[in-house]
Design an enzyme around this catalytic site. Structure first.
Site, PDB file in Angstrom:
ATOM      1  N   GLY B  17      40.306  46.710  38.050  1.00  0.00           N
ATOM      2  CA  GLY B  17      39.275  47.194  38.964  1.00  0.00           C
ATOM      3  C   GLY B  17      38.349  46.063  39.401  1.00  0.00           C
ATOM      4  O   GLY B  17      38.627  44.895  39.154  1.00  0.00           O
ATOM      5  N   LEU B  18      37.220  46.439  40.043  1.00  0.00           N
ATOM      6  CA  LEU B  18      36.299  45.411  40.540  1.00  0.00           C
ATOM      7  C   LEU B  18      35.403  44.934  39.395  1.00  0.00           C
ATOM      8  O   LEU B  18      34.245  45.285  39.302  1.00  0.00           O
ATOM      9  CB  LEU B  18      35.467  45.948  41.700  1.00  0.00           C
ATOM     10  CG  LEU B  18      36.269  46.362  42.950  1.00  0.00           C
ATOM     11  CD1 LEU B  18      35.332  46.640  44.109  1.00  0.00           C
ATOM     12  CD2 LEU B  18      37.282  45.295  43.343  1.00  0.00           C
ATOM     13  N   HIS B  19      35.989  44.129  38.532  1.00  0.00           N
ATOM     14  CA  HIS B  19      35.251  43.584  37.392  1.00  0.00           C
ATOM     15  C   HIS B  19      34.734  42.207  37.786  1.00  0.00           C
ATOM     16  O   HIS B  19      34.774  41.826  38.948  1.00  0.00           O
ATOM     17  CB  HIS B  19      36.167  43.520  36.181  1.00  0.00           C
ATOM     18  CG  HIS B  19      37.353  42.654  36.444  1.00  0.00           C
ATOM     19  ND1 HIS B  19      37.606  41.497  35.788  1.00  0.00           N
ATOM     20  CD2 HIS B  19      38.317  42.776  37.384  1.00  0.00           C
ATOM     21  CE1 HIS B  19      38.697  40.947  36.287  1.00  0.00           C
ATOM     22  NE2 HIS B  19      39.142  41.697  37.238  1.00  0.00           N
ATOM     23  N   ALA B  20      34.268  41.436  36.819  1.00  0.00           N
ATOM     24  CA  ALA B  20      33.572  40.196  37.139  1.00  0.00           C
ATOM     25  C   ALA B  20      34.388  39.221  37.988  1.00  0.00           C
ATOM     26  O   ALA B  20      33.917  38.682  38.971  1.00  0.00           O
ATOM     27  CB  ALA B  20      33.114  39.516  35.848  1.00  0.00           C
ATOM     28  N   ALA B  23      34.952  40.644  41.519  1.00  0.00           N
ATOM     29  CA  ALA B  23      33.678  40.686  42.243  1.00  0.00           C
ATOM     30  C   ALA B  23      33.263  39.282  42.671  1.00  0.00           C
ATOM     31  O   ALA B  23      32.738  39.084  43.772  1.00  0.00           O
ATOM     32  CB  ALA B  23      32.600  41.320  41.370  1.00  0.00           C
TER      33      ALA B  23
END
Lengths: 604, 92
Positions: B17-20, B23
């Site tokens: 997913g949109l993790h660090a 992102a």
């Protein structure tokens, strides 16, 4: 005893092996204390904003420098620093601080701390544990800016200019990740235990480490000469020349020995007379697979699956588990991975699953008992494991803490139900998946013959078996000396379980600290086990000793040992045997030139 | 001056997913454009140039999001971000 003297010798827990000799470097991780002041004029506000900007710029320059250094030594972690650089300029932190200075006419430190608290609140409300935990990155970045602002630039791990021994009260994951491997000889800390983050990272980076020293940070001065013995868990401050020479010599010998042993780690563990025993690894984190492969372990004999459940309000969801398990199984393929289902216990409970106060948690609602009660959590985990088995076909399941056939059947019923629901949903799993149990409760030993008819394998978990059989809490200092893995009762129980397994035609392995202890190899071979599972770092040496042992001799050894009446007798006999037969594999680990310590290896 | 508005829908397809890391890549890309760019999930907007805003939007694998760019280079911005999403940020 070793020769020579020193100013001070401290004892802690050796978590990563090896000997390091060098200068101490103290790392202060205490937070900066903050002042609040009001800015009465617009000119002062303007100056304050500039001051903040300078502090941010300096932090950015520092981070870029770290990043440049890391890109070479540590490329897979360099992105973390990119993340930190972005956070530094993030509108939620940077713009917000500027705005607060403007609007409230307060000093930059105070404004930044306020912005940080707002960010913290937003993070705290997020359900996703991974994202929530990323607040530590924001905190870390803000801390750097605060240090620049207050001018209290504490020594940090990034300031290291020569090869040193890092001394700290405790190291955060962010600190550990920033360590420049080539500049760090060893790590010693006041806090931490065998499974702390520092322990896992240092083991995977192969840096000697001793934790739980309690007062090393206070006792040592930066620049002082130290010896760190990661095998013995010993730290020596300011040794005299005689002692220093002793350790230089030992370090050299150990290095040579270790290189030789690791070089041969790929060779199978087969005795001189052709008996092959499988050597597997115990791991707790996906990241440890590197150590599994590098040290020549033949698969993972025990994956402790608790780590993903710690400190969560909610158990992790099926997808999170699935991807973690799948990655592990794929890397280990074609060797196998044995997943021990949740063994959450007295010492490692996550908040949500914590039962109400128990007077005797070791005998309370834990492990398989907790799983049978928190049955949804159990089912989710089984689904994740089964789904992976359908893809990789190298997966085994093992139930912990089974105390009898009734409990085993209850757990098997849940497993069957989960399999049925997968069939209904047309989701694949390995139809030949092997199911085993841990033999770690004394009652399971007593009915091992009955249990053996119900499963595909046994894994004898000696840590708990010793504790339950001898009624000894090993962390209770008043009775810890009675924790005797070589107690004749334990040896008889292992034999009984191993024999029951063999008679039923199922495979029997042994995991736990006993398995990784080179001194015990002759008796372990004598039991006729199919495999041993241990800390990955213990694998190469154990394999080497097995290759020089013989099955015939080991059986004689076990028969002899089973006649003894006390653990001390057994230990003396094994030390004498090790000294006579495998001298070169033991003398470097002995204390001085004299007696072998009871446990010479490092495990768990 | 012509102000363009570009919109496009995506599904987060990388497993984490949109993790660090993801992102960070979004911020790096978005910051190259002058347009105001935001990511919208269930009506909540996050600034695509703010790492913390994206993170705290909390978009695991499978989340449907809408990308919205406003400014003279909006089309280019959306095109560049589309490449990122399509490549799953270079991850699994």
């Amino acid at each position: 005893m070793s020769p020579g003297n020193a100013r001070m010798v401290l004892h802690g827990i050796g978590v990563a092996p090896g000997i390091a000799i060098g200068k101490a470097y103290r790392v202060d991780r205490n937070k900066v204390s903050l002042a609040y002041y009001y800015l009465p004029s617009p000119a002062q506000i303007k100056r304050e904003k500039e001051r903040f900007d300078v502090a941010v710029e300096k932090a950015e320059a520092d981070l870029k420098e770290i990043r440049a250094k890391m890109a070479g030594a540590f490329p897979e972690h360099a992105y973390i620093i990119d993340t930190h650089i972005h956070i530094l300029r993030d509108s939620m932190l940077y713009d917000e601080t500027m705005r607060t200075i403007d609007q409230q006419a307060v000093n930059a430190e105070w404004a930044l701390r306020q912005a940080l608290e707002k960010v913290q609140q937003i993070f705290a409300e997020i359900n996703d544990e991974y994202i929530r935990s990323r607040f530590s990155d924001v905190d870390f970045v803000a801390e750097r800016v605060l240090q620049n602002l207050t001018g209290q630039n504490k020594q940090s791990v990034t300031g290291i200019r020569e090869r040193v021994i890092v001394v700290a009260q405790d190291l955060s994951p962010a600190d550990t990740i920033q360590l420049q491997v080539e500049k760090t000889l060893a790590i010693v800390t006041d806090m931490g235990g065998k499974t702390s983050h520092t322990a896992i990272i240092t083991r995977s980076l192969d840096i000697p480490a001793v934790v739980g020293l309690e007062k090393v940070y206070q006792a040592v001065r930066s620049g002082e000469l130290m010896v760190v013995d990661g095998h013995a868990g010993k730290v020596i401050i300011d040794p005299d020349e005689e002692l220093l020479n002793f350790y230089y010599e030992r370090q050299y010998q150990l290095e040579r020995y270790r290189k030789e042993v690791v070089r041969c780690a790929e060779l199978p563990a087969e005795t001189e007379d052709g008996y092959h025993i499988k050597i597997q690894a115990n791991i707790e984190l996906l990241e440890e697979v590197v150590a599994v492969i590098d040290n020549g372990a033949e698969g993972v004999g025990l994956y402790r699956t608790e780590y993903l459940y710690l400190n969560l309000d909610q158990p992790p969801n099926e997808e999170t588990l699935f991807w973690d398990y799948r990655e592990l199984a794929e890397i280990i393929y074609p060797e196998t991975v044995t997943f021990r289902t949740l063994d959450l216990g007295a010492d490692k409970l996550s908040t949500r699953l914590r039962p109400s106060n128990e007077t005797n948690p070791a005998l309370g609602l834990r492990s398989i008992r907790l799983c049978l009660q928190e049955d949804q959590t159990f089912r989710t985990q089984l689904r994740a494991i089964l789904r992976v088995s359908g893809i990789t076909k190298n997966v085994k399941i093992m139930f912990p803490m089974i105390s009898g056939v009734g409990e085993l059947r209850a757990a098997k019923t849940v497993l069957e139900e989960v399999k049925h629901s997968l069939i209904k949903e047309s989701i694949e799993f390995d139809k030949d998946l092997q199911l085993g149990i841990m033999i770690e409760v004394p009652s399971a030993v007593a009915v091992a013959d009955l249990l053996a008819r119900e499963v595909d394998f046994f894994s004898i978990g000696t840590n708990d078996l010793v504790q339950y059989a001898l009624a000894i809490d090993r962390v209770n200092e008043h009775v810890a000396h009675l924790y005797e893995p070589l107690h004749p009762a334990i040896l008889r129980m292992i034999k009984q379980a191993a024999d029951a397994g063999r008679q039923a035609g199922i495979s029997v392995s042994l995991c736990g600290e006993l398995a990784g202890e080179p001194l015990y190899i002759p008796i372990l071979l004598g039991f006729g086990l199919d495999s041993l599972s241990m800390n990955p770092l213990a694998v190469p040496r154990v394999k080497k000793i097995i290759r020089n042992a013989s099955m015939e001799e080991s059986k004689d050894c076990l028969n002899e040992v089973l006649q003894f009446t006390t653990a001390d007798q057994v230990n003396d006999y094994l030390c004498e045997l090790a000294w006579r037969r495998f001298r070169e594999d033991f003398e470097l680990f002995a204390d001085g030139m004299g007696k072998l310590p009871a446990a010479s290896g490092i495990d768990q | 001056m012509v102000v363009q508005v570009e919109r496009k829908e995506f599904t987060v397809r990388n497993k984490l997913g949109l993790h660090a890391r993801a992102a960070t890549k979004i911020v790096q890309t978005s910051s190259q454009f002058q347009s105001r760019i935001c990511i919208i999930k269930n009506g909540r907007e996050a600034d695509a140039k703010s790492m913390l805003d994206i993170l705290t939007l909390s978009c695991p694998h499978g989340t449907r999001i809408e990308l919205c760019a406003e400014g003279k280079d909006a089309a280019e911005a959306v095109a560049a971000l589309t490449v990122l999403f399509d490549n799953k940020f270079g991850e699994e």
